[in-house]
Design a protein around this motif. Structure first.
Motif, mmCIF file in Angstrom:
data_model
loop_
_atom_site.group_PDB
_atom_site.id
_atom_site.type_symbol
_atom_site.label_atom_id
_atom_site.label_comp_id
_atom_site.label_asym_id
_atom_site.label_seq_id
_atom_site.Cartn_x
_atom_site.Cartn_y
_atom_site.Cartn_z
ATOM 1 N N LEU A 81 -1.523 -65.229 -19.477
ATOM 2 C CA LEU A 81 -2.584 -65.981 -18.811
ATOM 3 C C LEU A 81 -2.536 -65.740 -17.305
ATOM 4 N N SER A 82 -3.675 -65.381 -16.734
ATOM 5 C CA SER A 82 -3.789 -65.201 -15.288
ATOM 6 C C SER A 82 -4.743 -66.239 -14.727
ATOM 7 N N VAL A 83 -4.547 -66.555 -13.445
ATOM 8 C CA VAL A 83 -5.301 -67.629 -12.810
ATOM 9 C C VAL A 83 -5.871 -67.155 -11.475
ATOM 10 N N LEU A 84 -7.112 -67.496 -11.229
ATOM 11 C CA LEU A 84 -7.734 -67.282 -9.921
ATOM 12 C C LEU A 84 -8.438 -68.573 -9.553
ATOM 13 N N LEU A 85 -7.792 -69.363 -8.687
ATOM 14 C CA LEU A 85 -8.315 -70.674 -8.328
ATOM 15 C C LEU A 85 -8.991 -70.641 -6.970
ATOM 16 N N THR A 86 -9.814 -71.663 -6.720
ATOM 17 C CA THR A 86 -10.541 -71.755 -5.464
ATOM 18 C C THR A 86 -9.568 -71.880 -4.296
ATOM 19 N N GLY A 87 -9.945 -71.294 -3.177
ATOM 20 C CA GLY A 87 -9.127 -71.411 -1.970
ATOM 21 C C GLY A 87 -8.878 -70.052 -1.363
ATOM 22 N N ARG A 88 -8.793 -70.030 -0.074
ATOM 23 C CA ARG A 88 -8.544 -68.781 0.630
ATOM 24 C C ARG A 88 -7.042 -68.505 0.667
ATOM 25 N N VAL A 89 -6.687 -67.327 0.213
ATOM 26 C CA VAL A 89 -5.278 -66.935 0.210
ATOM 27 C C VAL A 89 -4.880 -66.478 1.600
ATOM 28 N N ARG A 90 -3.802 -67.054 2.127
ATOM 29 C CA ARG A 90 -3.315 -66.675 3.452
ATOM 30 C C ARG A 90 -2.161 -65.699 3.302
ATOM 31 N N THR A 91 -2.273 -64.571 3.953
ATOM 32 C CA THR A 91 -1.228 -63.562 3.887
ATOM 33 C C THR A 91 -0.911 -63.084 5.295
ATOM 34 N N GLU A 92 0.291 -62.557 5.461
ATOM 35 C CA GLU A 92 0.679 -61.962 6.735
ATOM 36 C C GLU A 92 1.220 -60.557 6.468
#
Length: 372
Positions: A81-92
């Protein structure tokens, strides 16, 4: 239940022990998209977060490929099972390829090192969502639509049987909405994924879904095919609409019709009257529309916006009684908008209306329509 890749058996969901939705039943098979719709705050995201164990269930049980999820390890769940939920992913300092590669960690060892096979899976997933050209780009510097595709690639890197997405079209313009959902449909068809997602855009839910689950109050209100759900005025009931209407034919919201007796008579048909209807609505001018056959493309919008519609049954010649009705309405109007560029055998009666308007001294305007 064995046929379902994901099955929620009478689950109760909520926060801090307080139920929000009770006894929710849902299931999805391979090659199928199940879409959750409902008013803001109804609990769509809560259901999805409870399905994927981000929230603790308050009752019931969720099964993944026939197995109780509460008896499965996190790694076992992540491989199915994979998930893609609402929200902006923050990465550096992460490239798009790095972000997508995070989906391979259910398959890596304790050190999280990627093998050649893992890297092949990452590139394959990014190619599937048409994002391979973004592989070396800084994830923080690509567009929202491109980020969503990369995040979808990350989810696909897990090689899931089930994909759960919460408002995947959030932050996207119309181009990227269409692209993302087109890719999703292709993946469902080609890889036979089972997909559960929530959407606010009802027109997209109608187009992309195999089944639609409707949430209202503290329960599932209805579940069925798009044609079963988007019919009979149900959407207006589901969302408690008191002003305006939902056009089930075109999948769009129509604002309130102007109040009062018709001041303008719009002669349209074949889509020609739609701009005039909307212009009158914007200006607050009540209008009449006709003579329209009930299967005409103009008819659903005219019914939603016009103070009065003079119509004829589909595929039938326009009767003299219908012409007389239209002429009576015409006499009460101050002007006529004739949007039809030319008349043929089936709408000759509307030409008679123009002649009647001229005989009565009612001004006739022909709105300009650009070609092409």
């Amino acid at each position: 239940m064995d046929d379902y890749l994901l099955h929620a058996d009478r689950i109760t969901v909520g926060y801090d022990g307080v139920p929000l939705l009770r006894e929710v039943e849902l299931h999805v098979k391979k090659g199928e998209i199940l879409t959750l719709i409902g008013p803001n705050g109804a609990g769509k995201s809560t259901v999805l977060k409870s399905l994927v164990r981000q929230l603790e269930l308050l009752g019931g049980r969720v099964y993944l490929s026939g197995r109780p999820m509460d008896e499965m390890s996190g790694r076992q769940v992540a491989r199915s099972l994979s998930v893609l939920l609402t929200g902006r992913v923050r990465t550096e300092w992460m490239t798009c390829g790095d972000v997508a590669a995070a989906g391979r960690y259910p398959y890596t060892g304790r050190l999280g090192l990627l093998t050649d096979e893992d890297r092949r899976q990452v590139r394959e997933a990014m190619a599937l969502v048409h994002a391979l050209d973004l592989f070396d780009r800084d994830f923080a510097r690509v567009s929202d639509g491109q980020r969503q595709r990369v995040l979808l690639a990350r989810a696909l890197c897990q090689q899931p049987d089930v994909l759960v997405l919460d408002e995947p079209t959030s932050f996207l313009d119309i181009r990227y909405k269409a692209e993302l959902l087109t890719v999703l449909k292709e993946l469902v068809r080609e890889r036979q994924l089972a997909v559960v997602l929530s959407l606010h855009e009802l027109d997209l839910a109608h187009k992309v879904s195999d089944r639609v689950l409707c949430i209202r109050g503290d329960r599932v209100d209805r579940c069925g095919t798009p044609d079963e759900v988007f019919s009979g005025g149900y959407i207006e009931q589901l969302y408690g609409m008191t002003r305006g209407s939902y056009n089930e034919v075109y999948g769009c919201v129509e604002l309130e019709r102007p109040q009062g007796a018709p001041q303008v008579f719009v002669i349209g048909g074949g889509g020609s009257g739609l701009p005039a209807y909307r212009q009158c609505q914007r200006q607050g001018v009540p209008f009449a529309a006709g003579i329209l056959h009930e299967n005409d493309i103009d008819y659903p919008v005219a019914r939603a916006l016009a103070a009065q519609v003079v119509a004829e049954q589909a595929f039938q010649p326009i009767r003299s009684a219908t012409v007389a009705q239209a002429q009576q309405v015409l006499r009460g109007c101050a002007r006529v908008l004739c949007c039809v560029p030319r008349f043929g055998a089936l709408n000759r009666a509307n030409e008679q209306l123009l002649e009647a308007a001229a005989a009565q001294g009612i001004p006739v305007e022909r709105p300009h329509r650009s070609e092409g």
